[in-house]
Design an enzyme around this catalytic site. Structure first.
Site, PDB file in Angstrom:
ATOM      1  CB  SER A  25      30.796  35.087  31.180  1.00  8.88           C
ATOM      2  OG  SER A  25      31.176  35.984  32.212  1.00  8.88           O
ATOM      3  CG  ASN A  26      31.541  33.650  36.383  1.00  5.07           C
ATOM      4  OD1 ASN A  26      31.149  34.630  37.022  1.00  5.07           O
ATOM      5  ND2 ASN A  26      32.822  33.464  36.092  1.00  5.07           N
TER       6      ASN A  26
END
Ligand code: C5P
Length: 221
Positions: A25-26
Protein backbone atom coordinates in the site's frame (compact mmCIF):
# COMPACT_ATOMS: atom_id res chain seq x y z
CA UNK A 1 -23.56 26.64 -9.57
CA UNK A 2 -22.52 23.19 -8.26
CA UNK A 3 -26.03 22.53 -6.98
CA UNK A 4 -27.35 19.33 -8.55
CA UNK A 5 -24.03 18.52 -10.25
CA UNK A 6 -23.15 14.84 -9.92
CA UNK A 7 -19.52 14.49 -8.86
CA UNK A 8 -17.40 11.36 -8.43
CA UNK A 9 -14.28 11.48 -6.22
CA UNK A 10 -11.68 8.78 -5.65
CA UNK A 11 -9.75 9.04 -2.38
CA UNK A 12 -7.23 7.27 -0.16
CA UNK A 13 -4.77 4.49 -0.93
CA UNK A 14 -5.51 1.02 -2.25
CA UNK A 15 -4.31 -2.21 -0.62
CA UNK A 16 -2.98 -5.01 -2.80
CA UNK A 17 -2.81 -8.34 -0.98
CA UNK A 18 0.20 -10.68 -1.10
CA UNK A 19 -1.44 -13.29 1.11
CA UNK A 20 -4.45 -13.18 3.48
CA UNK A 21 -2.62 -11.00 6.07
CA UNK A 22 -0.07 -8.99 4.07
CA UNK A 23 -0.45 -6.26 1.52
CA UNK A 24 1.31 -3.53 -0.52
CA UNK A 25 0.00 0.00 0.00
CA UNK A 26 1.15 3.61 0.43
CA UNK A 27 0.96 6.43 2.99
CA UNK A 28 -2.05 8.27 1.53
CA UNK A 29 -4.39 9.35 4.35
CA UNK A 30 -7.36 10.22 2.12
CA UNK A 31 -7.67 13.63 3.86
CA UNK A 32 -7.48 15.69 0.64
CA UNK A 33 -10.18 13.69 -1.15
CA UNK A 34 -12.53 13.70 1.85
CA UNK A 35 -12.04 17.48 2.28
CA UNK A 36 -12.95 18.06 -1.39
CA UNK A 37 -16.00 15.80 -1.01
CA UNK A 38 -17.20 17.77 2.04
CA UNK A 39 -16.64 21.10 0.28
CA UNK A 40 -18.54 20.03 -2.85
CA UNK A 41 -21.36 18.60 -0.78
CA UNK A 42 -21.67 21.86 1.19
CA UNK A 43 -22.22 23.61 -2.16
CA UNK A 44 -25.17 21.34 -2.99
CA UNK A 45 -23.42 18.87 -5.31
CA UNK A 46 -24.44 15.22 -5.35
CA UNK A 47 -21.18 13.56 -4.28
CA UNK A 48 -20.14 9.93 -4.69
CA UNK A 49 -16.90 9.20 -2.83
CA UNK A 50 -15.16 5.98 -3.83
CA UNK A 51 -12.70 5.48 -1.00
CA UNK A 52 -9.84 3.11 -0.37
CA UNK A 53 -9.10 2.12 3.27
CA UNK A 54 -8.73 5.24 5.49
CA UNK A 55 -9.33 6.16 9.15
CA UNK A 56 -11.61 9.05 8.22
CA UNK A 57 -15.26 9.18 9.11
CA UNK A 58 -17.32 11.10 6.59
CA UNK A 59 -19.27 13.82 8.46
CA UNK A 60 -21.81 14.58 5.79
CA UNK A 61 -24.68 12.14 5.38
CA UNK A 62 -25.41 13.57 1.93
CA UNK A 63 -22.20 12.05 0.53
CA UNK A 64 -22.57 8.54 -0.86
CA UNK A 65 -19.46 6.66 0.30
CA UNK A 66 -18.47 3.52 -1.59
CA UNK A 67 -15.73 1.66 0.31
CA UNK A 68 -13.24 -0.39 -1.70
CA UNK A 69 -9.90 -2.03 -0.93
CA UNK A 70 -8.01 -2.82 -4.14
CA UNK A 71 -7.35 -0.88 -7.37
CA UNK A 72 -9.44 -3.39 -9.32
CA UNK A 73 -12.36 -2.82 -6.94
CA UNK A 74 -11.89 0.97 -7.21
CA UNK A 75 -11.98 0.80 -11.01
CA UNK A 76 -15.11 -1.36 -10.98
CA UNK A 77 -16.88 0.97 -8.52
CA UNK A 78 -15.96 4.06 -10.59
CA UNK A 79 -16.99 2.51 -13.91
CA UNK A 80 -20.48 2.17 -12.50
CA UNK A 81 -20.69 6.02 -12.27
CA UNK A 82 -18.48 7.28 -15.15
CA UNK A 83 -21.34 7.74 -17.60
CA UNK A 84 -23.70 9.55 -15.22
CA UNK A 85 -21.39 12.12 -13.60
CA UNK A 86 -20.62 15.73 -14.61
CA UNK A 87 -17.25 15.99 -12.86
CA UNK A 88 -14.63 13.53 -11.59
CA UNK A 89 -11.82 14.18 -9.08
CA UNK A 90 -9.06 11.57 -9.14
CA UNK A 91 -7.60 12.12 -5.68
CA UNK A 92 -6.78 8.50 -4.83
CA UNK A 93 -3.20 7.22 -4.57
CA UNK A 94 -3.89 4.01 -6.44
CA UNK A 95 -1.15 1.38 -6.09
CA UNK A 96 0.65 1.16 -9.43
CA UNK A 97 1.21 -2.61 -9.09
CA UNK A 98 -0.40 -5.59 -7.39
CA UNK A 99 1.04 -9.06 -6.71
CA UNK A 100 0.57 -11.26 -9.76
CA UNK A 101 -0.55 -14.07 -7.46
CA UNK A 102 -2.32 -13.67 -4.13
CA UNK A 103 -1.40 -16.70 -2.03
CA UNK A 104 -4.42 -18.30 -0.39
CA UNK A 105 -2.48 -19.15 2.81
CA UNK A 106 0.03 -17.14 4.80
CA UNK A 107 3.50 -17.31 3.21
CA UNK A 108 6.04 -19.07 5.49
CA UNK A 109 9.47 -17.56 6.07
CA UNK A 110 11.52 -20.53 4.81
CA UNK A 111 14.06 -18.90 2.50
CA UNK A 112 16.70 -16.18 3.03
CA UNK A 113 15.30 -14.13 0.17
CA UNK A 114 11.95 -14.06 -1.54
CA UNK A 115 10.68 -12.49 -4.75
CA UNK A 116 7.17 -11.23 -5.31
CA UNK A 117 6.18 -10.75 -8.92
CA UNK A 118 4.01 -7.68 -9.49
CA UNK A 119 1.69 -6.80 -12.33
CA UNK A 120 0.46 -3.37 -13.34
CA UNK A 121 -2.85 -2.11 -12.01
CA UNK A 122 -5.33 -0.37 -14.32
CA UNK A 123 -5.07 3.41 -14.43
CA UNK A 124 -8.56 4.57 -13.43
CA UNK A 125 -8.10 8.18 -14.61
CA UNK A 126 -6.72 7.01 -17.96
CA UNK A 127 -9.68 4.65 -18.42
CA UNK A 128 -12.05 7.56 -17.81
CA UNK A 129 -10.02 9.76 -20.21
CA UNK A 130 -10.70 7.26 -23.01
CA UNK A 131 -14.49 7.62 -22.71
CA UNK A 132 -14.76 11.18 -21.34
CA UNK A 133 -17.37 13.37 -23.08
CA UNK A 134 -16.87 17.09 -23.85
CA UNK A 135 -19.47 17.99 -21.23
CA UNK A 136 -17.56 16.18 -18.46
CA UNK A 137 -14.77 17.76 -16.38
CA UNK A 138 -11.90 15.70 -15.03
CA UNK A 139 -9.45 16.84 -12.34
CA UNK A 140 -6.25 14.95 -11.54
CA UNK A 141 -3.63 15.07 -8.80
CA UNK A 142 0.12 14.59 -9.00
CA UNK A 143 2.60 14.08 -6.20
CA UNK A 144 6.21 14.15 -7.35
CA UNK A 145 9.59 14.74 -5.74
CA UNK A 146 11.07 16.48 -8.82
CA UNK A 147 10.18 17.83 -12.29
CA UNK A 148 6.65 18.34 -11.00
CA UNK A 149 5.45 20.70 -13.74
CA UNK A 150 6.84 18.62 -16.59
CA UNK A 151 5.43 15.34 -15.18
CA UNK A 152 2.15 17.06 -14.31
CA UNK A 153 1.74 18.30 -17.87
CA UNK A 154 2.40 14.81 -19.23
CA UNK A 155 -0.18 13.26 -16.90
CA UNK A 156 -2.76 15.91 -17.76
CA UNK A 157 -2.41 15.20 -21.48
CA UNK A 158 -2.31 11.41 -21.16
CA UNK A 159 -5.33 11.22 -18.83
CA UNK A 160 -7.28 14.09 -20.43
CA UNK A 161 -7.54 16.14 -17.23
CA UNK A 162 -8.97 19.65 -17.54
CA UNK A 163 -6.67 20.67 -14.74
CA UNK A 164 -4.26 18.98 -12.39
CA UNK A 165 -3.40 19.68 -8.75
CA UNK A 166 0.36 19.51 -8.24
CA UNK A 167 1.87 18.90 -4.83
CA UNK A 168 5.34 17.98 -3.74
CA UNK A 169 6.68 16.22 -0.64
CA UNK A 170 9.71 18.52 -0.39
CA UNK A 171 8.67 20.82 2.41
CA UNK A 172 7.36 20.02 5.89
CA UNK A 173 3.62 19.77 6.10
CA UNK A 174 2.90 19.05 2.46
CA UNK A 175 1.22 16.01 1.00
CA UNK A 176 0.73 12.49 2.34
CA UNK A 177 -0.49 12.13 5.91
CA UNK A 178 -0.27 15.81 6.86
CA UNK A 179 -3.22 18.13 7.57
CA UNK A 180 -1.72 20.82 5.34
CA UNK A 181 -0.84 20.97 1.68
CA UNK A 182 0.87 23.41 -0.70
CA UNK A 183 -0.45 23.16 -4.21
CA UNK A 184 -0.20 24.62 -7.69
CA UNK A 185 -2.95 24.23 -10.27
CA UNK A 186 -1.88 23.52 -13.83
CA UNK A 187 -4.48 24.01 -16.57
CA UNK A 188 -4.78 22.50 -20.02
CA UNK A 189 -4.09 25.92 -21.57
CA UNK A 190 -0.64 25.75 -19.84
CA UNK A 191 -1.49 28.47 -17.29
CA UNK A 192 -0.43 27.82 -13.70
CA UNK A 193 -1.61 29.17 -10.37
CA UNK A 194 0.43 28.83 -7.13
CA UNK A 195 -1.05 28.74 -3.61
CA UNK A 196 0.61 29.04 -0.17
CA UNK A 197 0.73 26.25 2.44
CA UNK A 198 -2.77 25.82 3.93
CA UNK A 199 -4.94 23.39 5.86
CA UNK A 200 -6.34 20.72 3.52
CA UNK A 201 -9.88 22.00 4.22
CA UNK A 202 -8.76 25.43 2.88
CA UNK A 203 -6.95 23.83 -0.07
CA UNK A 204 -10.21 22.03 -0.91
CA UNK A 205 -11.99 25.42 -0.96
CA UNK A 206 -9.38 26.85 -3.38
CA UNK A 207 -9.71 23.86 -5.72
CA UNK A 208 -13.52 23.97 -5.69
CA UNK A 209 -13.52 27.77 -6.21
CA UNK A 210 -11.30 27.26 -9.26
CA UNK A 211 -13.66 24.59 -10.57
CA UNK A 212 -16.57 27.03 -10.24
CA UNK A 213 -14.63 29.72 -12.14
CA UNK A 214 -13.91 27.26 -14.92
CA UNK A 215 -17.55 26.15 -15.14
CA UNK A 216 -18.58 29.80 -15.43
CA UNK A 217 -15.95 30.43 -18.07
CA UNK A 218 -15.93 27.22 -20.17
CA UNK A 219 -13.59 28.68 -22.84
CA UNK A 220 -10.84 28.43 -20.26
CA UNK A 221 -11.38 24.72 -19.75
O1 C5P B 1 0.05 7.81 -10.11
P1 C5P B 1 0.02 9.06 -10.93
O2 C5P B 1 0.97 10.12 -10.44
O3 C5P B 1 0.13 8.81 -12.41
O4 C5P B 1 -1.43 9.68 -10.68
C1 C5P B 1 -1.89 10.80 -11.38
C2 C5P B 1 -3.39 10.82 -11.33
O5 C5P B 1 -3.95 9.63 -11.88
C3 C5P B 1 -4.01 10.98 -9.95
O6 C5P B 1 -5.10 11.86 -10.11
C4 C5P B 1 -4.46 9.56 -9.59
O7 C5P B 1 -5.59 9.56 -8.73
C5 C5P B 1 -4.80 8.97 -10.94
N1 C5P B 1 -4.54 7.51 -11.02
C6 C5P B 1 -5.58 6.63 -11.19
N2 C5P B 1 -5.33 5.27 -11.28
C7 C5P B 1 -4.07 4.81 -11.21
C8 C5P B 1 -2.99 5.70 -11.01
C9 C5P B 1 -3.26 7.06 -10.92
O8 C5P B 1 -6.75 7.05 -11.25
N3 C5P B 1 -3.84 3.50 -11.30
Amino acid sequence: MLKGKRILITAGPTKEFIDPVRFISNASSGKMGYAIAEELSSKGAEVILVSGPTNIKCNSNTIKVVQVTTALEMLQACQHYFDSVDIVFFTAAVADYRPLIMESSKIKKNDETMTIQLTKNPDIAYEFGKIKRDDQISVGFALETDNIIEYGKGKMQKKKFDFIVLNTTNENGEGFGFDTNKISLLFNDDSIKHFPLKAKTEVAKDIVAELETRIQNPIAI
